[in-house]
Each structure stands twice: as C-alpha cells, then as structure tokens.
Design an enzyme around this catalytic site. Structure first.
Site, PDB file in Angstrom:
ATOM      1  N   ARG A 129      -2.099  29.862  32.893  1.00  0.00           N
ATOM      2  CA  ARG A 129      -3.359  30.303  32.306  1.00  0.00           C
ATOM      3  C   ARG A 129      -3.180  30.493  30.806  1.00  0.00           C
ATOM      4  O   ARG A 129      -2.115  30.929  30.345  1.00  0.00           O
ATOM      5  CB  ARG A 129      -3.809  31.639  32.927  1.00  0.00           C
ATOM      6  CG  ARG A 129      -4.327  31.539  34.357  1.00  0.00           C
ATOM      7  CD  ARG A 129      -5.657  30.775  34.449  1.00  0.00           C
ATOM      8  NE  ARG A 129      -6.192  30.700  35.801  1.00  0.00           N
ATOM      9  CZ  ARG A 129      -6.031  29.672  36.632  1.00  0.00           C
ATOM     10  NH1 ARG A 129      -5.320  28.628  36.255  1.00  0.00           N
ATOM     11  NH2 ARG A 129      -6.590  29.683  37.825  1.00  0.00           N
ATOM     12  N   HIS A 180      -6.641  21.053  31.202  1.00  0.00           N
ATOM     13  CA  HIS A 180      -6.510  21.797  32.475  1.00  0.00           C
ATOM     14  C   HIS A 180      -6.537  20.819  33.657  1.00  0.00           C
ATOM     15  O   HIS A 180      -7.412  20.887  34.530  1.00  0.00           O
ATOM     16  CB  HIS A 180      -7.635  22.844  32.609  1.00  0.00           C
ATOM     17  CG  HIS A 180      -7.307  23.921  33.607  1.00  0.00           C
ATOM     18  ND1 HIS A 180      -7.651  25.250  33.428  1.00  0.00           N
ATOM     19  CD2 HIS A 180      -6.651  23.882  34.794  1.00  0.00           C
ATOM     20  CE1 HIS A 180      -7.240  25.953  34.469  1.00  0.00           C
ATOM     21  NE2 HIS A 180      -6.631  25.133  35.321  1.00  0.00           N
TER      22      HIS A 180
HETATM   23  P1  NAP Z   1       2.172  32.062  43.819  1.00  0.00           P
HETATM   24  O1  NAP Z   1       2.646  31.263  44.972  1.00  0.00           O
HETATM   25  O2  NAP Z   1       1.398  33.304  44.065  1.00  0.00           O
HETATM   26  O3  NAP Z   1       3.458  32.410  42.933  1.00  0.00           O
HETATM   27  C1  NAP Z   1       3.441  33.339  41.901  1.00  0.00           C
HETATM   28  C2  NAP Z   1       4.865  33.585  41.420  1.00  0.00           C
HETATM   29  O4  NAP Z   1       4.802  34.409  40.244  1.00  0.00           O
HETATM   30  C3  NAP Z   1       5.725  34.340  42.445  1.00  0.00           C
HETATM   31  O5  NAP Z   1       7.045  33.853  42.409  1.00  0.00           O
HETATM   32  C4  NAP Z   1       5.674  35.777  41.924  1.00  0.00           C
HETATM   33  O6  NAP Z   1       6.808  36.570  42.245  1.00  0.00           O
HETATM   34  C5  NAP Z   1       5.667  35.524  40.422  1.00  0.00           C
HETATM   35  N1  NAP Z   1       5.144  36.695  39.711  1.00  0.00           N
HETATM   36  C6  NAP Z   1       3.921  37.272  39.813  1.00  0.00           C
HETATM   37  N2  NAP Z   1       3.835  38.347  39.006  1.00  0.00           N
HETATM   38  C7  NAP Z   1       5.028  38.448  38.384  1.00  0.00           C
HETATM   39  C8  NAP Z   1       5.563  39.353  37.438  1.00  0.00           C
HETATM   40  N3  NAP Z   1       4.853  40.389  36.964  1.00  0.00           N
HETATM   41  N4  NAP Z   1       6.825  39.170  37.037  1.00  0.00           N
HETATM   42  C9  NAP Z   1       7.585  38.143  37.524  1.00  0.00           C
HETATM   43  N5  NAP Z   1       7.133  37.246  38.422  1.00  0.00           N
HETATM   44  C10 NAP Z   1       5.870  37.395  38.850  1.00  0.00           C
HETATM   45  O7  NAP Z   1       1.266  31.169  42.838  1.00  0.00           O
HETATM   46  P2  NAP Z   1       1.211  29.571  42.722  1.00  0.00           P
HETATM   47  O8  NAP Z   1       0.421  28.976  43.811  1.00  0.00           O
HETATM   48  O9  NAP Z   1       2.608  29.088  42.507  1.00  0.00           O
HETATM   49  O10 NAP Z   1       0.356  29.417  41.374  1.00  0.00           O
HETATM   50  C11 NAP Z   1       0.763  29.986  40.154  1.00  0.00           C
HETATM   51  C12 NAP Z   1      -0.347  29.907  39.120  1.00  0.00           C
HETATM   52  O11 NAP Z   1      -0.501  28.561  38.663  1.00  0.00           O
HETATM   53  C13 NAP Z   1      -1.743  30.257  39.622  1.00  0.00           C
HETATM   54  O12 NAP Z   1      -1.941  31.651  39.666  1.00  0.00           O
HETATM   55  C14 NAP Z   1      -2.631  29.589  38.611  1.00  0.00           C
HETATM   56  O13 NAP Z   1      -2.944  30.469  37.550  1.00  0.00           O
HETATM   57  C15 NAP Z   1      -1.785  28.449  38.063  1.00  0.00           C
HETATM   58  N6  NAP Z   1      -2.339  27.122  38.395  1.00  0.00           N
HETATM   59  C16 NAP Z   1      -2.681  26.280  37.387  1.00  0.00           C
HETATM   60  C17 NAP Z   1      -3.168  25.028  37.690  1.00  0.00           C
HETATM   61  C18 NAP Z   1      -3.515  24.054  36.598  1.00  0.00           C
HETATM   62  O14 NAP Z   1      -4.087  23.003  36.878  1.00  0.00           O
HETATM   63  N7  NAP Z   1      -3.168  24.308  35.360  1.00  0.00           N
HETATM   64  C19 NAP Z   1      -3.327  24.624  39.019  1.00  0.00           C
HETATM   65  C20 NAP Z   1      -2.970  25.510  40.016  1.00  0.00           C
HETATM   66  C21 NAP Z   1      -2.473  26.755  39.701  1.00  0.00           C
HETATM   67  P3  NAP Z   1       7.161  36.922  43.779  1.00  0.00           P
HETATM   68  O15 NAP Z   1       7.767  35.638  44.343  1.00  0.00           O
HETATM   69  O16 NAP Z   1       8.151  37.998  43.679  1.00  0.00           O
HETATM   70  O17 NAP Z   1       5.854  37.294  44.428  1.00  0.00           O
HETATM   71  C1  GLV Z   2      -6.340  25.866  38.794  1.00  0.00           C
HETATM   72  O1  GLV Z   2      -6.127  26.226  37.670  1.00  0.00           O
HETATM   73  C2  GLV Z   2      -6.077  26.653  39.950  1.00  0.00           C
HETATM   74  O2  GLV Z   2      -5.826  27.855  39.809  1.00  0.00           O
HETATM   75  O3  GLV Z   2      -6.123  26.087  41.058  1.00  0.00           O
END
Ligand code: NAP
Ligand code: GLV
Length: 306
Positions: free
Chosen positions: A221, A269
């Site tokens: 983000r 994005h």
């Molecule tokens: P996820 O499975 O919820 O993973 C989040 C990770 O971040 C986990 O390892 C979590 O730790 C860690 N985390 C959260 N808060 C933290 C903190 N304060 N300090 C250290 N580590 C922390 O999420 P995901 O599915 O991988 O997605 C991640 C993010 O990618 C989304 O929230 C979204 O904003 C972004 N995204 C972007 C796009 C794009 O097109 N640009 C697309 C999809 C997603 P734990 O393992 O300990 O819980």
């Molecule tokens: C895109 O940014 C998503 O959070 O899926």
C-alpha cells in the site's frame, strides 16, 4: 441463500453470472439503497450506507487481499470479514517482484538504453550475495515471493509479526527483529497489510538502516512509504532506486515527482490483480462451507487489522 454485490469500479454482470453458476439456487443481485437484508455480500470499497443497511450479514467477502479500506468503515463488531486468500494473486506477485528485482540486479534498464543508442557494451557482473532481499510480510503473498526469489539464489530474509520458519529464508519477527532484518537487507520488498502499526513504516529512519545501494519494491500500500523520505535517500545515494506499484493517492497525481524520476519505476497498482474466475470459485466454496457450519481460511481479525 441471498447474496448482495456491491463493488465500486467493477463490472457487475460477469460476477453475477459467475456466482450464479457456482452457487445454483442462490439469489444474487446488485445492491441498491434500501434493498432487503442479504445473507452474504461480495464487496470492494462499499459505501458506509451499505454497511449500515446490511448489518446482519453472515459474512462480507472482500474481492481483494487487503482490507484496510474496508476496516476504515464503521463495521458492526461481530461482522465477519473474509479476504481473498491467494486466489491466483501469489504467483502474480512472485512474477512482479522477481521481474523488478532482476531488472535492477542485472541492470537491464542500462542495457536497454545502450542498445537503443546502438552501443554494444558490457557491465561488470554483480554478485547476488551482495543483494540480499528482505521481504516485509511473510503471509500468503510474502511467502510465495520469498520462495520465488530464493529460486534465483539471492540470499532471502523475511520479517513478520509472529516468528516464522521457512526453508531458505532467514526469518526475523517483531519489533526486536526489525532493525536486524533491515541491516541485513539491500532489496526491500513490502508485502505488509496496512494497519496502524505498519503505516509510514518505510521512512527516512528505517530506509537508512538498509545496506548502502538499497532498492525498494513496494507492492502493498502507498501509505506504507513516506514519499519525501524515499526521494531524499535516493538523492543522497543511500537508496539506488525503487519500483512502486502502489501510492498514497491513486491514480498517482499528474506532476508527482515519482512519474518522471530516473531511478523510480511506476506501475498502476497492477502487481497482483483480482482474477475473477479464481476469486468466484474461492468465495463460492467458502460460502458453501459456512452454510455447512465449517470453518474457512481468510477471516480477518479486526483487532490485528488484517
Ligand atoms: P497476509 O497473508 O495477511 O500476510 C500479512 C503478513 O504481514 C503476515 O506475515 C503478518 O505477520 C505480517 N505482518 C502484519 N502486521 C505486521 C507487523 N506489524 N509487523 C510485522 N509483520 C506484520 O496478507 P497477504 O495476502 O500476503 O497480503 C499482503 C498485502 O498485500 C495486502 O494486505 C495488500 O495490502 C497487499 N496487496 C497488494 C496487491 C497489489 O496489487 N499491489 C495485491 C494484493 C495484495 P504474521 O505472519 O505474524 O501474521
Ligand atoms: C489489491 O491491492 C488487493 O488488496 O487485493
């Protein structure tokens, strides 16, 4: 089963068709103000009025992985929010980050400029041991990216809230591990959710801790990054450049210094798009599981913020 659909900037018709095919017998329609209470909702950036009127939902399915915008609304405390759990995003993220990393490491921008100018010139090979990659966030997407990068033999580090163990990845956790993680990282990849703890996490102080000649890849983000601090550190030479897919304001406003910066690559994005077919299949599977009283993955913990 009654399903309401409320997704801004999304063509509703193909989603309604796909959901109807996956859940025969379900009554699925686009939300209108004043519509009767549904059992489930499929949403992206719904208005507050939608939440207020549909407060009795069994679950709210977000058609993205990030729920920061949704959690910024006033949700009933017991509202079950479900995010997309990979659904084809992880492999896209692995492609995007690998591409940005390798493009930078192998200096392909420089080679392209040379060949456009008709120059046949070599650059000195760089050593991948000098380019340790640090991934903030080892969740569904971060873990997949870590595995992809490790395949190219880069040293890989990862940082998460709770301790993790991943083959081939040196893992750090919590606030205590953060400084050690930064000090061991040259290419920083951000895959954290946006929460009060992670907002502005890439700032002058934290980016200064990276190894000299650092490179930043932000795919989570825009509000994770303090724009002026990145620009100042590129100017100082501590950071070599960045690939940025997400921004504080999207679309990135005309005239923003990132657009024309010679060391910054901007994409709109698009690093991991929601794939309609896979998302519908996942959401339909989860709705059916909830109807049977079974647990599902991807339920958001509102107190953690992800
Ligand atoms: P996820 O499975 O919820 O993973 C989040 C990770 O971040 C986990 O390892 C979590 O730790 C860690 N985390 C959260 N808060 C933290 C903190 N304060 N300090 C250290 N580590 C922390 O999420 P995901 O599915 O991988 O997605 C991640 C993010 O990618 C989304 O929230 C979204 O904003 C972004 N995204 C972007 C796009 C794009 O097109 N640009 C697309 C999809 C997603 P734990 O393992 O300990 O819980
Ligand atoms: C895109 O940014 C998503 O959070 O899926």
């Amino acid at each position: 089963m009654k399903i309401t659909f409320c997704c801004t900037d999304t063509r509703a018709e193909p989603w309604l068709q796909g959901l109807s095919a996956a859940l025969p017998g379900a009554d699925i329609s686009v939300w209108q103000p004043g519509a009767p209470q549904a059992d489930y909702a499929v949403v992206w950036a719904p208005p507050q009025r939608f939440i207020d009127e549909q407060s009795g939902l069994k679950a709210l399915f977000n058609i993205g992985a990030g729920v920061d915008a949704l959690l910024a609304l006033r949700l009933p405390p017991a509202m079950r929010v479900v995010r997309l759990d990979d659904a084809g995003m992880a492999v896209q993220m692995a492609e995007y980050v690998s591409h940005a990393l390798i493009r930078h490491f192998r200096e392909f921008d420089g080679y392209e400029a040379d060949t456009r100018a008709g120059r046949w010139s070599y650059r000195r090979p760089r050593l991948r041991q000098d380019f340790p990659v640090g991934i903030m966030g080892l969740g569904v997407l971060g873990e997949r990216v870590a595995r992809a990068v490790a395949q190219f033999d880069f040293p890989v580090r990862g940082w998460s809230r709770s301790p993790r163990q991943l083959d081939g990845v040196r893992c750090y956790s919590g606030q205590q591990g953060f400084n050690d993680f930064l000090a061991a990282t040259r290419v920083l990849v951000n895959l954290l959710p946006l929460t009060p703890e992670t907002r502005d996490i890439m700032n002058r102080e934290t980016l200064s801790r990276l190894l000299p000649g650092a490179y930043v890849i932000n795919v989570a983000r825009g509000a994770h990054l303090v724009d002026e601090d990145l620009l100042a550190l590129i100017e100082s030479g501590h950071v070599a450049g960045a690939t940025l897919d997400v921004f504080r304001t999207e679309p990135l406003p005309a005239g923003h210094p990132f657009w024309q910066h010679p060391h910054i690559t901007v994409t709109p994005h698009t690093s991991a798009r929601t794939l309609r077919g896979e998302s519908i299949a996942q959401i339909a599977r989860k709705m059916a599981a909830l109807e049977r009283g079974e647990p599902i993955a991807g339920v958001v913990d509102a107190r953690r913020g992800y």
